[in-house]
Design a protein around this motif. Structure first.
Motif, PDB file in Angstrom:
ATOM      1  N   VAL A 131       0.828  -1.209   0.000  1.00 46.97           N
ATOM      2  CA  VAL A 131       0.000   0.000   0.000  1.00 46.97           C
ATOM      3  C   VAL A 131       0.861   1.257   0.000  1.00 46.97           C
ATOM      4  CG1 VAL A 131      -0.268   0.380   2.502  1.00 46.97           C
ATOM      5  CG2 VAL A 131      -2.182   0.904   0.951  1.00 46.97           C
ATOM      6  N   GLY A 132       2.193   1.081   0.027  1.00 45.81           N
ATOM      7  CA  GLY A 132       3.105   2.215  -0.097  1.00 45.81           C
ATOM      8  C   GLY A 132       3.447   2.902   1.202  1.00 45.81           C
ATOM      9  N   LEU A 133       3.076   2.311   2.335  1.00 44.52           N
ATOM     10  CA  LEU A 133       3.381   2.949   3.623  1.00 44.52           C
ATOM     11  C   LEU A 133       4.873   2.877   3.936  1.00 44.52           C
ATOM     12  CD1 LEU A 133       1.893   4.228   6.158  1.00 44.52           C
ATOM     13  CD2 LEU A 133       2.271   2.003   7.228  1.00 44.52           C
ATOM     14  N   VAL A 134       5.474   1.733   3.660  1.00 46.48           N
ATOM     15  CA  VAL A 134       6.882   1.514   3.991  1.00 46.48           C
ATOM     16  C   VAL A 134       7.594   0.836   2.827  1.00 46.48           C
ATOM     17  CG1 VAL A 134       6.456   1.310   6.478  1.00 46.48           C
ATOM     18  CG2 VAL A 134       6.386  -0.751   5.038  1.00 46.48           C
ATOM     19  N   ALA A 135       8.927   0.963   2.859  1.00 46.91           N
ATOM     20  CA  ALA A 135       9.792   0.121   2.034  1.00 46.91           C
ATOM     21  C   ALA A 135      10.428  -0.862   3.007  1.00 46.91           C
ATOM     22  CB  ALA A 135      10.855   0.956   1.333  1.00 46.91           C
ATOM     23  N   TYR A 136      10.324  -2.144   2.723  1.00 42.75           N
ATOM     24  CA  TYR A 136      10.701  -3.141   3.728  1.00 42.75           C
ATOM     25  C   TYR A 136      11.620  -4.212   3.165  1.00 42.75           C
ATOM     26  CZ  TYR A 136      10.338  -6.627   7.413  1.00 42.75           C
ATOM     27  OH  TYR A 136      10.644  -7.515   8.402  1.00 42.75           O
ATOM     28  N   GLN A 137      12.709  -4.468   3.893  1.00 42.74           N
ATOM     29  CA  GLN A 137      13.587  -5.597   3.611  1.00 42.74           C
ATOM     30  C   GLN A 137      13.292  -6.660   4.666  1.00 42.74           C
ATOM     31  OE1 GLN A 137      17.829  -4.801   3.206  1.00 42.74           O
ATOM     32  NE2 GLN A 137      18.318  -6.767   4.155  1.00 42.74           N
ATOM     33  N   PRO A 138      12.670  -7.778   4.288  1.00 46.07           N
ATOM     34  CA  PRO A 138      12.206  -8.760   5.274  1.00 46.07           C
ATOM     35  C   PRO A 138      13.343  -9.429   6.039  1.00 46.07           C
ATOM     36  CG  PRO A 138      11.153  -9.105   3.137  1.00 46.07           C
ATOM     37  CD  PRO A 138      12.286  -8.152   2.920  1.00 46.07           C
ATOM     38  N   VAL A 139      12.940 -10.075   7.122  1.00 44.52           N
ATOM     39  CA  VAL A 139      13.888 -10.875   7.904  1.00 44.52           C
ATOM     40  C   VAL A 139      14.408 -12.008   7.033  1.00 44.52           C
ATOM     41  CG1 VAL A 139      14.148 -12.373   9.917  1.00 44.52           C
ATOM     42  CG2 VAL A 139      12.733 -10.311  10.074  1.00 44.52           C
ATOM     43  N   ASP A 140      15.705 -12.250   7.090  1.00 43.14           N
ATOM     44  CA  ASP A 140      16.329 -13.332   6.333  1.00 43.14           C
ATOM     45  C   ASP A 140      15.720 -14.665   6.771  1.00 43.14           C
ATOM     46  OD1 ASP A 140      17.972 -15.198   5.143  1.00 43.14           O
ATOM     47  OD2 ASP A 140      19.839 -14.191   5.663  1.00 43.14           O
ATOM     48  N   GLU A 141      15.183 -15.406   5.807  1.00 43.58           N
ATOM     49  CA  GLU A 141      14.514 -16.666   6.150  1.00 43.58           C
ATOM     50  C   GLU A 141      15.466 -17.681   6.767  1.00 43.58           C
ATOM     51  OE1 GLU A 141      12.299 -18.239   2.925  1.00 43.58           O
ATOM     52  OE2 GLU A 141      10.983 -16.478   2.757  1.00 43.58           O
ATOM     53  N   ALA A 142      16.759 -17.526   6.519  1.00 41.59           N
ATOM     54  CA  ALA A 142      17.726 -18.447   7.118  1.00 41.59           C
ATOM     55  C   ALA A 142      17.731 -18.333   8.631  1.00 41.59           C
ATOM     56  CB  ALA A 142      19.127 -18.159   6.566  1.00 41.59           C
ATOM     57  N   LEU A 143      17.351 -17.155   9.138  1.00 44.03           N
ATOM     58  CA  LEU A 143      17.308 -16.970  10.593  1.00 44.03           C
ATOM     59  C   LEU A 143      16.168 -17.745  11.231  1.00 44.03           C
ATOM     60  CD1 LEU A 143      17.891 -13.112  10.743  1.00 44.03           C
ATOM     61  CD2 LEU A 143      19.529 -14.891  11.378  1.00 44.03           C
ATOM     62  N   MET A 144      15.155 -18.075  10.427  1.00 44.28           N
ATOM     63  CA  MET A 144      13.993 -18.779  10.957  1.00 44.28           C
ATOM     64  C   MET A 144      14.061 -20.280  10.728  1.00 44.28           C
ATOM     65  SD  MET A 144      11.000 -16.057   9.921  1.00 44.28           S
ATOM     66  CE  MET A 144      11.650 -15.520   8.334  1.00 44.28           C
ATOM     67  N   ALA A 145      15.161 -20.745  10.123  1.00 50.34           N
ATOM     68  CA  ALA A 145      15.315 -22.179   9.869  1.00 50.34           C
ATOM     69  C   ALA A 145      15.592 -22.904  11.177  1.00 50.34           C
ATOM     70  CB  ALA A 145      16.456 -22.406   8.878  1.00 50.34           C
ATOM     71  N   ASP A 146      15.332 -24.203  11.187  1.00 44.72           N
ATOM     72  CA  ASP A 146      15.605 -25.008  12.372  1.00 44.72           C
ATOM     73  C   ASP A 146      17.088 -24.972  12.689  1.00 44.72           C
ATOM     74  OD1 ASP A 146      12.983 -25.693  12.583  1.00 44.72           O
ATOM     75  OD2 ASP A 146      13.191 -27.575  11.452  1.00 44.72           O
ATOM     76  N   ALA A 147      17.391 -24.969  13.986  1.00 41.33           N
ATOM     77  CA  ALA A 147      18.788 -24.888  14.419  1.00 41.33           C
ATOM     78  C   ALA A 147      19.609 -26.072  13.914  1.00 41.33           C
ATOM     79  CB  ALA A 147      18.857 -24.815  15.949  1.00 41.33           C
ATOM     80  N   ASP A 148      18.939 -27.239  13.687  1.00 40.98           N
ATOM     81  CA  ASP A 148      19.673 -28.444  13.263  1.00 40.98           C
ATOM     82  C   ASP A 148      20.007 -28.409  11.768  1.00 40.98           C
ATOM     83  OD1 ASP A 148      19.473 -29.390  15.824  1.00 40.98           O
ATOM     84  OD2 ASP A 148      17.608 -30.504  15.440  1.00 40.98           O
ATOM     85  N   GLU A 149      19.343 -27.513  11.030  1.00 39.76           N
ATOM     86  CA  GLU A 149      19.580 -27.465   9.591  1.00 39.76           C
ATOM     87  C   GLU A 149      20.827 -26.664   9.259  1.00 39.76           C
ATOM     88  OE1 GLU A 149      16.226 -26.008   7.478  1.00 39.76           O
ATOM     89  OE2 GLU A 149      14.833 -27.479   8.299  1.00 39.76           O
ATOM     90  N   GLU A 150      21.561 -27.143   8.296  1.00 40.20           N
ATOM     91  CA  GLU A 150      22.744 -26.423   7.827  1.00 40.20           C
ATOM     92  C   GLU A 150      22.309 -25.304   6.885  1.00 40.20           C
ATOM     93  OE1 GLU A 150      26.056 -26.531   8.298  1.00 40.20           O
ATOM     94  OE2 GLU A 150      25.785 -27.976   9.932  1.00 40.20           O
TER      95      GLU A 150
END
Length: 475
Positions: free
Chosen positions: A227-246
């Motif tokens: 809707v043009g309110l913000v310009a956003y760079q999302p959270v890196d999806e690698a940060l949300m991966a399971d801790a056991d995953e490489e």
């Protein structure tokens, strides 16, 4: 954020530019295309949403494909209905027609376009505070009502939290020492809502709350970007991966941008200011005082930072002849009230932007007890001839007036402390003479000098002089 204190002034882009930006936002442009597409055969469900069997054709019209095409199309349709671009003719049969508001997007003024966009923004903000649809379905009870307790979600609290985050983003964007046009790290925004100001090292519990808030905000800012309110760079999806995953590739844990970066757009600044005004906040914008009198300019810019005050003053001066402007400013700077010293300081700063054409106005007030000092300063700085030397009484009065203005503008700042130290060092008998100055702020200024001066002996002299000044004034 209290609605009793004025916010810093925002520098808005021209409405025509903002309207063009609004029309080009993905969400409003999609809503407008759907409104033009809607016709006699278009049908909506009981809630006003586009009928499921028509979603594929609507998505194709918008050029949307993939798993999220139906969701994006439904959102655009909802915005079209909520903003009046589409009107529901008969709820029972589900028929619709093009709304009157659609004409505003093509033939209306920039303000008309922005009004439609603001309505779209309200729809998106309301949706952004709602949890995931699958969670809502799971929380439905037998009666079709949502069991909010099972969601661990409070609608009012969630909306209030998002409003608070956006308020802090607005403050960081418009304040002179804030982020400005630069992006703000998502963790900083989340922490601004959850970490108490007096907390040194956040506890593990607070850090966990900040982390949870970041994930919610990541979803919400993704929803607010179209809707043009913000310009956003999302959270890196690698940060949300399971801790056991490489991780697929090496990651830099020190790169703060991986945790999300958000920037308020010029259109977003306009939108948030409109919402703040609607909520009762004092949210000034640079340029609002350009058509008002000098009294409004000096009082209004009294609470502005230097850069914003200069920008506002430049716009005010651009609409006036220099000599007439100088006379109006000087007349508005007079007074013995508590705000007068700061008005005179803003007047002096404004006059510094005026050329030599204003000289007659300054010469006219050389004998004025309140304006003679600043007039001499202005004339001397420009090398004017025949400027009378100030009396010692005028020098001390101007000194007290200047200190009172600085105190009102910046409080106990480092700059004021340096000024206080310099005065005391240059004039050994300053306090012996200063308490006699017939200025309403003399005692207050001397009290401040006593607080600010690091030398205990000098500070004591200042406090004694303040006591004498108060006694002389009958206080």
């Amino acid at each position: 954020m209290s609605d009793s204190s004025p916010l810093p002034p925002v520098r808005l882009h021209p409405e025509a530019e903002l309207a063009r930006a609004a029309l080009s936002t993905p969400l409003l442009s999609r809503a407008a295309r759907l409104a033009r597409w809607a016709g006699p055969d278009t049908r909506v469900d009981a809630g006003g949403g586009l009928a499921e069997e028509q979603l594929p054709a609507a998505a194709e019209l918008l050029g949307l494909t993939g798993d999220d095409a139906a969701a994006y199309t439904s959102e655009a349709w909802r915005v079209a209905v909520d903003t009046g671009l589409v009107e529901i003719v008969d709820e029972e049969t589900g028929t619709v027609r093009t709304g009157e508001e659609l004409k505003l997007l093509t033939g209306g003024s920039p303000r008309d376009v922005l009004t439609v966009w603001l309505a779209a923004l309200e729809t998106v903000l309301a949706d952004a505070a709602v949890p995931d649809l699958d969670d809502l379905v799971d929380a439905l009870d037998d009666g079709g009502e949502v069991d909010f307790s099972s969601l661990d979600w409070d609608p009012e609290a969630e909306a209030e939290f998002l409003d608070g985050v956006l308020g802090n983003l607005y403050l960081l964007t418009v304040s002179e020492d804030g982020a400005g046009d630069g992006p703000v790290p998502l963790p900083a925004l989340a922490a601004s809502m959850l970490v108490p100001d007096d907390m040194g090292e956040p506890t593990n519990d607070v850090l966990e709350q900040v982390s949870d808030a970041m994930m919610r905000l990541d979803d919400q800012f993704r929803a607010l970007e179209p809707v043009g309110l913000v310009a956003y760079q999302p959270v890196d999806e690698a940060l949300m991966a399971d801790a056991d995953e490489e991780p697929a590739a090496p990651v830099d844990d020190t790169d703060v941008s991986r945790y999300g970066m958000v920037r308020l757009t010029p259109l977003g600044a306009y939108g948030l200011r409109a919402r703040l005004l609607e909520a009762g906040f004092d949210a000034p914008a640079v340029g609002e005082l350009a058509d008002k009198g000098a009294d409004a300019l000096l009082d209004g810019t009294a609470r502005f930072g230097r850069s914003a005050a200069r920008a506002e003053t430049e716009q005010w001066l651009a609409r006036r002849e220099p000599l007439a402007a100088a006379r109006e400013l000087l007349a508005a700077a007079r007074g013995a009230d508590a705000g007068a010293p700061l008005r005179r300081l803003r007047c002096q700063q404004a006059l510094s932007l005026v050329g030599a054409e204003a000289e007659p106005a300054l010469r006219e007030v050389l004998d004025d007890p309140e304006l003679g000092g600043l007039a001499r300063v202005w004339l001397s700085e420009r090398g004017a001839a025949g400027v009378p030397a100030p009396s010692q009484e005028l020098v001390f009065w101007l000194t007290v007036d200047t200190l009172a203005a600085q105190l009102a503008a910046e409080g106990n700042s480092e700059e004021l402390q340096a000024l206080v130290e310099g005065l005391a060092a240059q004039h050994s008998g300053f306090f012996a003479a200063a308490w006699r100055v017939e200025h309403p702020a003399t005692a207050e200024v001397l009290d401040a000098m006593g607080r600010l001066h690091p030398d205990k002996k000098v500070a004591k002299e200042a406090r004694k002089a303040a006591f004498k000044a108060r006694s002389q004034q009958g206080g």
